[in-house]
Design a protein around this motif. Sequence first.
Motif, PDB file in Angstrom:
ATOM      1  N   ASP A  51       0.851  -1.192   0.000  1.00  0.00           N
ATOM      2  CA  ASP A  51       0.000   0.000   0.000  1.00  0.00           C
ATOM      3  C   ASP A  51       0.886   1.242   0.000  1.00  0.00           C
ATOM      4  OD1 ASP A  51      -2.296   1.502  -0.081  1.00  0.00           O
ATOM      5  OD2 ASP A  51      -3.040   0.885   1.874  1.00  0.00           O
ATOM      6  N   PHE A  52       0.272   2.350  -0.324  1.00  0.00           N
ATOM      7  CA  PHE A  52       0.928   3.641  -0.206  1.00  0.00           C
ATOM      8  C   PHE A  52       0.516   4.263   1.108  1.00  0.00           C
ATOM      9  CE2 PHE A  52       1.073   3.428  -4.890  1.00  0.00           C
ATOM     10  CZ  PHE A  52       2.426   3.655  -5.047  1.00  0.00           C
ATOM     11  N   THR A  53       1.448   4.959   1.740  1.00  0.00           N
ATOM     12  CA  THR A  53       1.163   5.644   2.985  1.00  0.00           C
ATOM     13  C   THR A  53       1.992   6.920   3.030  1.00  0.00           C
ATOM     14  OG1 THR A  53       1.080   5.399   5.382  1.00  0.00           O
ATOM     15  CG2 THR A  53       2.916   4.354   4.279  1.00  0.00           C
ATOM     16  N   ILE A  54       1.692   7.771   3.949  1.00  0.00           N
ATOM     17  CA  ILE A  54       2.427   9.009   4.186  1.00  0.00           C
ATOM     18  C   ILE A  54       2.644   9.803   2.906  1.00  0.00           C
ATOM     19  CG2 ILE A  54       4.430  10.096   5.281  1.00  0.00           C
ATOM     20  CD1 ILE A  54       4.961   7.462   6.708  1.00  0.00           C
ATOM     21  N   GLU A  55       1.655  10.575   2.538  1.00  0.00           N
ATOM     22  CA  GLU A  55       1.757  11.418   1.350  1.00  0.00           C
ATOM     23  C   GLU A  55       2.200  12.812   1.760  1.00  0.00           C
ATOM     24  OE1 GLU A  55      -1.073  12.866  -2.326  1.00  0.00           O
ATOM     25  OE2 GLU A  55      -1.654  11.164  -1.107  1.00  0.00           O
ATOM     26  N   LEU A  56       3.326  13.254   1.210  1.00  0.00           N
ATOM     27  CA  LEU A  56       3.836  14.598   1.457  1.00  0.00           C
ATOM     28  C   LEU A  56       3.995  15.287   0.112  1.00  0.00           C
ATOM     29  CD1 LEU A  56       6.567  13.857   4.130  1.00  0.00           C
ATOM     30  CD2 LEU A  56       4.455  15.115   4.483  1.00  0.00           C
ATOM     31  N   GLY A  57       3.090  16.194  -0.179  1.00  0.00           N
ATOM     32  CA  GLY A  57       3.116  16.820  -1.498  1.00  0.00           C
ATOM     33  C   GLY A  57       2.818  15.775  -2.547  1.00  0.00           C
ATOM     34  N   LYS A  58       3.713  15.653  -3.520  1.00  0.00           N
ATOM     35  CA  LYS A  58       3.492  14.648  -4.560  1.00  0.00           C
ATOM     36  C   LYS A  58       4.215  13.340  -4.258  1.00  0.00           C
ATOM     37  CE  LYS A  58       7.109  15.622  -7.866  1.00  0.00           C
ATOM     38  NZ  LYS A  58       7.405  15.487  -9.252  1.00  0.00           N
ATOM     39  N   GLN A  59       4.989  13.284  -3.193  1.00  0.00           N
ATOM     40  CA  GLN A  59       5.696  12.061  -2.829  1.00  0.00           C
ATOM     41  C   GLN A  59       4.819  11.158  -1.975  1.00  0.00           C
ATOM     42  OE1 GLN A  59       9.291  13.594  -0.978  1.00  0.00           O
ATOM     43  NE2 GLN A  59      10.432  13.019  -2.806  1.00  0.00           N
ATOM     44  N   LYS A  60       4.983   9.857  -2.198  1.00  0.00           N
ATOM     45  CA  LYS A  60       4.276   8.849  -1.405  1.00  0.00           C
ATOM     46  C   LYS A  60       5.275   7.782  -0.989  1.00  0.00           C
ATOM     47  CE  LYS A  60      -0.199   9.150  -3.740  1.00  0.00           C
ATOM     48  NZ  LYS A  60      -1.210   8.386  -4.470  1.00  0.00           N
ATOM     49  N   ALA A  61       4.971   7.121   0.115  1.00  0.00           N
ATOM     50  CA  ALA A  61       5.813   6.014   0.572  1.00  0.00           C
ATOM     51  C   ALA A  61       5.129   4.705   0.191  1.00  0.00           C
ATOM     52  CB  ALA A  61       6.018   6.084   2.076  1.00  0.00           C
ATOM     53  N   ILE A  95      10.318   5.791  -1.014  1.00  0.00           N
ATOM     54  CA  ILE A  95       9.709   7.107  -1.200  1.00  0.00           C
ATOM     55  C   ILE A  95       9.703   7.362  -2.701  1.00  0.00           C
ATOM     56  CG2 ILE A  95       9.803   9.571  -0.657  1.00  0.00           C
ATOM     57  CD1 ILE A  95       9.388   7.659   1.778  1.00  0.00           C
ATOM     58  N   MET A  96       8.512   7.624  -3.245  1.00  0.00           N
ATOM     59  CA  MET A  96       8.358   7.713  -4.693  1.00  0.00           C
ATOM     60  C   MET A  96       7.789   9.062  -5.106  1.00  0.00           C
ATOM     61  SD  MET A  96       6.830   3.872  -5.234  1.00  0.00           S
ATOM     62  CE  MET A  96       6.749   4.024  -7.001  1.00  0.00           C
ATOM     63  N   ASP A  97       8.386   9.638  -6.140  1.00  0.00           N
ATOM     64  CA  ASP A  97       7.853  10.869  -6.733  1.00  0.00           C
ATOM     65  C   ASP A  97       6.738  10.535  -7.715  1.00  0.00           C
ATOM     66  OD1 ASP A  97       9.570  12.727  -5.444  1.00  0.00           O
ATOM     67  OD2 ASP A  97      11.173  12.180  -6.822  1.00  0.00           O
ATOM     68  N   SER A  98       6.850   9.381  -8.351  1.00  0.00           N
ATOM     69  CA  SER A  98       5.858   8.938  -9.322  1.00  0.00           C
ATOM     70  C   SER A  98       5.393   7.541  -8.943  1.00  0.00           C
ATOM     71  CB  SER A  98       6.467   8.914 -10.724  1.00  0.00           C
ATOM     72  OG  SER A  98       5.569   8.322 -11.637  1.00  0.00           O
ATOM     73  N   THR A  99       4.109   7.286  -9.102  1.00  0.00           N
ATOM     74  CA  THR A  99       3.558   5.973  -8.741  1.00  0.00           C
ATOM     75  C   THR A  99       3.081   5.214  -9.978  1.00  0.00           C
ATOM     76  OG1 THR A  99       1.358   6.915  -8.356  1.00  0.00           O
ATOM     77  CG2 THR A  99       2.851   6.801  -6.469  1.00  0.00           C
ATOM     78  N   LYS A 100       3.725   5.464 -11.106  1.00  0.00           N
ATOM     79  CA  LYS A 100       3.355   4.766 -12.339  1.00  0.00           C
ATOM     80  C   LYS A 100       3.573   3.268 -12.180  1.00  0.00           C
ATOM     81  CE  LYS A 100       4.357   8.560 -15.459  1.00  0.00           C
ATOM     82  NZ  LYS A 100       5.242   9.062 -16.504  1.00  0.00           N
ATOM     83  N   GLY A 101       2.773   2.493 -12.874  1.00  0.00           N
ATOM     84  CA  GLY A 101       2.837   1.042 -12.794  1.00  0.00           C
ATOM     85  C   GLY A 101       4.204   0.466 -13.107  1.00  0.00           C
ATOM     86  N   GLU A 102       4.888   1.059 -14.079  1.00  0.00           N
ATOM     87  CA  GLU A 102       6.208   0.565 -14.462  1.00  0.00           C
ATOM     88  C   GLU A 102       7.221   0.740 -13.329  1.00  0.00           C
ATOM     89  OE1 GLU A 102       3.754   1.263 -17.915  1.00  0.00           O
ATOM     90  OE2 GLU A 102       4.301   2.629 -16.292  1.00  0.00           O
TER      91      GLU A 102
END
Length: 156
Positions: A51-61, A95-102
């Motif tokens: 899952d994704f958690t902790i969203e800060l701006g456009k970044q997600k964990a 920590i991800m700037d983009s959550t694209k499938g690839e």
Amino acid sequence: MRATEKVFELFDSESKTTPSFSCIRKWLGRIGIYELTRKKEYRDDWIFIIDFTIELGKQKALVVLGVLRQYLIEQVIAQERGLSPEDVELLGLEIMDSTKGEIILSKLDKITERVGKPVQIVADHGSDLARGIKLYQENYPEVIYTHDVTHAMALL
């Protein structure tokens, strides 16, 4: 961490000093780094919980937890209880700037190299995660993708 410091003070004896909140925070940070970097058992019966958690701006964990199928059957299901934090292992935290499938696919591949291929992946059906998991299944079609109960029930 300030509340933790106060709890220590409640149980403080005259012979011991209470650790400060910053010291407690450092302990937790060190434990977290250890848990992220320690070698995990390489197996082919992992169940990934993603899952994704902790969203800060456009970044997600992106958080990937793992539980062994055998452990789940013998310890959790046999005792007729739910999973607890002690039952799972932290397999990945990115920590991800983009959550694209690839990108999610590449993170899953990296985790697979370290710990082994899962038998099942449990996640919500968010479009970003679903795309990454479906791409992952193209390489490993035997991996089961399961919609987590919490999200499935919320959608009903």
